[in-house]
Motif scaffolding. Structure first.
Motif, short mmCIF file in Angstrom:
data_model
loop_
_atom_site.label_atom_id
_atom_site.label_comp_id
_atom_site.label_asym_id
_atom_site.label_seq_id
_atom_site.Cartn_x
_atom_site.Cartn_y
_atom_site.Cartn_z
N LYS A 1 0.85 -1.20 0.00
CA LYS A 1 0.00 0.00 0.00
C LYS A 1 0.88 1.25 0.00
O LYS A 1 1.90 1.30 0.69
CB LYS A 1 -0.89 0.02 1.25
N VAL A 2 0.48 2.25 -0.80
CA VAL A 2 1.22 3.50 -0.87
C VAL A 2 0.26 4.67 -0.70
O VAL A 2 -0.80 4.72 -1.34
CB VAL A 2 1.97 3.65 -2.21
N TYR A 3 0.62 5.60 0.16
CA TYR A 3 -0.09 6.87 0.32
C TYR A 3 0.84 7.97 -0.18
O TYR A 3 1.96 8.12 0.32
CB TYR A 3 -0.46 7.13 1.78
N PHE A 4 0.39 8.73 -1.16
CA PHE A 4 1.21 9.76 -1.77
C PHE A 4 0.58 11.13 -1.52
O PHE A 4 -0.53 11.41 -1.97
CB PHE A 4 1.36 9.49 -3.27
N PHE A 5 1.30 11.98 -0.78
CA PHE A 5 0.83 13.34 -0.47
C PHE A 5 1.72 14.33 -1.22
O PHE A 5 2.93 14.37 -1.03
CB PHE A 5 0.90 13.61 1.03
N TRP A 6 1.07 15.11 -2.06
CA TRP A 6 1.81 16.10 -2.86
C TRP A 6 1.29 17.48 -2.53
O TRP A 6 0.12 17.80 -2.75
CB TRP A 6 1.65 15.78 -4.34
#
Length: 582
Positions: free
Chosen positions: A451-456
């Motif tokens: 699982k990946v959470y990407f915050f930009w």
């Protein structure tokens, strides 16, 4: 304890280093404070002697260490080698090599200030000793002894320099002129000026706004090391060599009879041998081997295969180089001889290891990047053949914290502005890996990520439209292969919207795709609240070790680092904080 896992290893490394400095300082201080060999020298210049020598010992230690963290090939080699034998908490300390380099530089500045301050007192007292008058104006036997010691070189006509202890031979000379005329004084001035220029030009403001200034002035380290290596050649500090036949504690009261009685022959003195070169020769050889490797790599041919102009002063260079192998999120140093023969600039690779090329995205923010854009004909509408593009050299790739992304089951990527570039490479590699799994129906045993959470976080999404294209491609590929839940990305727009955009957002709130970015997942406005985000992620993944990877400004890094510590617990999830440094 879980809340401190991000900091304890670093504290241990720093504690060991500080303890080594303290131990070195105390050892050298006591040696020059208590040693019989320096009894008469202490009588002349007082307690400033042990302070000067103790700080010099610590300077030797830190000057030995200062070059090791900037040996990029060595750090990359160690990072890869330690994967087989060391835990992630140990390997992660290598990602802080630039931070440790700065700490060592600050320690060098501290001991340099102590060393210079002590020698100011030393020179003054050496001149005063010739007058036979103490600093407080009293005339006593000690002052007479100081005067005698300062004149010793004139007592033995057969070999006058054997009895020399006070380097000041002419008490009427100007002290400033005396300092400049000595090897120790001149080399010390050169080394100190080089240090001041290097440190003052290394501030974050100058590095970001005037990188060329930082790059050129930092090469003054050559003068600095030459200065400290020759600093002790003249032998200003001299110790007594015949203490076995002339005990200074016994003979100091018999100075009128020196040389005429058997128990007190004339004291003999010799210079302390220079030792700094012994401390720094190993790291210097290692560093110059490192530079030799970089030079060889810089001579290998690199071809620019494609130039792409993106909005908001960003352009992309796609390149090829024989034998070039990279990992996700790594970085290179780029050199363009047409612009400058000396300048090398670091850029994160935005391509994936699976691509047939390697690429960087460059934002035009300084003289060098603007000159490179002009050399690549970025602003010209006409297509330019490859032979019209400038020749470039590449050093690297070099490893970063992102090499550990696949060793966690859950990852959190946080990028701010142009800090999104390393994650472009990582996301592309993940996409290729997952779609490859789907097509081959096989699983990579080294790929633990689930699982990946990407915050930009960015002020203007238009500045990075090239990443929107990547995310759209990701959405499409993941939908086709059934991995739609693998990545959740959150775009935070901190500013740059107006009333018209706000109306558009409200009117299209129910649409499947975001009206601003065109992405499947909607844009957020403002800044992320980590005190809400972290507990929610921990709740969804109890008992999981989560890797948090960040690239962006220092202020946000501190906030995120604290959030990782605060919301880590053995009962919930443990957040391991990793920051990009290059």
């Amino acid at each position: 304890m879980a809340r401190h896992l991000n900091d304890v290893p670093r504290w241990i490394v720093i504690a060991v280093w500080i303890a080594a400095n303290i131990g070195m300082f105390v050892y050298a201080y006591l040696e020059y404070k208590q040693s019989v060999s320096f009894y008469y020298l202490r009588l002349i210049i007082g307690d400033a002697l042990p302070w000067a020598r103790a700080s010099a010992a610590c300077l030797n230690l830190n000057c030995m260490l200062i070059l090791i963290p900037v040996c990029r090939n060595l750090i990359s080699f160690l990072r890869g080698s330690l994967k087989r034998c060391c835990k992630k908490s140990v390997r992660r300390q290598l990602d802080k090599h630039i931070t440790f380099h700065r700490y060592i530089a600050y320690m060098i500045c501290l001991h340099t200030a102590i060393h210079i301050g002590a020698h100011v007192f030393n020179v003054e007292r050496m001149f005063v000793a010739h007058e036979g008058i103490s600093a407080d104006g009293d005339d006593d036997d000690d002052d007479n002894l100081k005067g005698l010691l300062s004149a010793l070189s004139n007592l033995d006509d057969g070999n006058p320099y054997e009895t020399y202890i006070n380097p000041v031979r002419d008490s009427t000379e100007d002290p400033s002129l005396f300092v400049v005329k000595t090897v120790a004084g001149t080399s010390g001035i050169v080394a100190t000026l080089a240090l001041i220029i290097m440190v003052s030009s290394s501030t974050e403001v100058i590095r970001r706004s005037y990188f060329e200034l930082f790059w050129f002035t930092h090469h003054l380290f050559v003068l600095f090391f030459i200065g400290i290596c020759v600093h002790g050649l003249q032998g200003i500090v001299r110790g007594q060599t015949n203490t076995d036949v002339h005990d200074p504690e016994v003979c100091q009261d018999k100075y009128d009879d020196w040389g005429s009685i058997a128990e007190c022959p004339t004291p003999q003195f010799a210079a302390s041998s220079p030792a700094t070169w012994k401390w720094v020769i190993g790291p210097l050889i290692l560093y110059f081997v490192e530079r030799g490797v970089r030079f060889i790599r810089s001579k290998q041919s690199v071809y620019i295969t494609k130039v792409v102009k993106h909005p908001s002063n960003v352009f992309e260079l796609q390149m090829k180089k024989k034998g070039f192998k990279m990992g996700p999120g790594q970085y290179i140093f780029l050199h363009c001889p047409k612009i400058s023969y000396l300048e090398w600039h670091p850029f994160t690779l935005t391509s994936a290891p699976d691509d047939e090329y390697f690429s960087v995205h460059i934002r035009r923010v300084g003289n060098w990047t603007n000159d490179l854009a002009k050399a690549c004909h970025i602003d010209e509408a006409e297509f330019k053949e490859a032979w019209k593009l400038p020749s470039v050299s590449v050093d690297g790739p070099f490893g970063t914290a992102t090499e550990d992304i696949f060793s966690y089951e859950v990852d959190i990527f946080v990028a701010a502005g142009i800090g999104v570039t390393p994650f472009a490479s990582v996301l592309k590699h993940i996409c290729y890996t997952l779609t490859g799994r789907y097509k081959k129906q096989t699983a990579d045993p080294d790929f633990k990520l689930k699982k990946v959470y990407f915050f930009w976080i960015c002020p203007d999404t238009n500045a990075f439209e090239w990443l929107h294209d990547l995310l759209r491609y990701y959405d499409k590929q993941m939908a086709e292969t059934g991995f739609t839940d693998f990545l959740r990305y959150f775009v935070y727009l901190t500013r740059g919207w107006d009333k018209n955009m706000a109306k558009t957002i409200v009117l299209h709130d129910e649409d499947i795709y975001d009206p601003v970015t065109g992405l499947y997942q909607k844009t957020h406005y403002g800044r992320p609240n980590w005190d809400q985000i972290m507990p929610n992620i921990a709740k969804d993944h109890p008992g999981t070790k989560i890797g948090v990877f960040f690239c962006g400004p220092k202020v946000l890094s501190s906030t995120l680092h604290k959030a990782c510590n605060q919301h880590s617990s053995k009962e919930g999830a443990i957040f391991y904080y990793n920051k990009e440094n290059f």
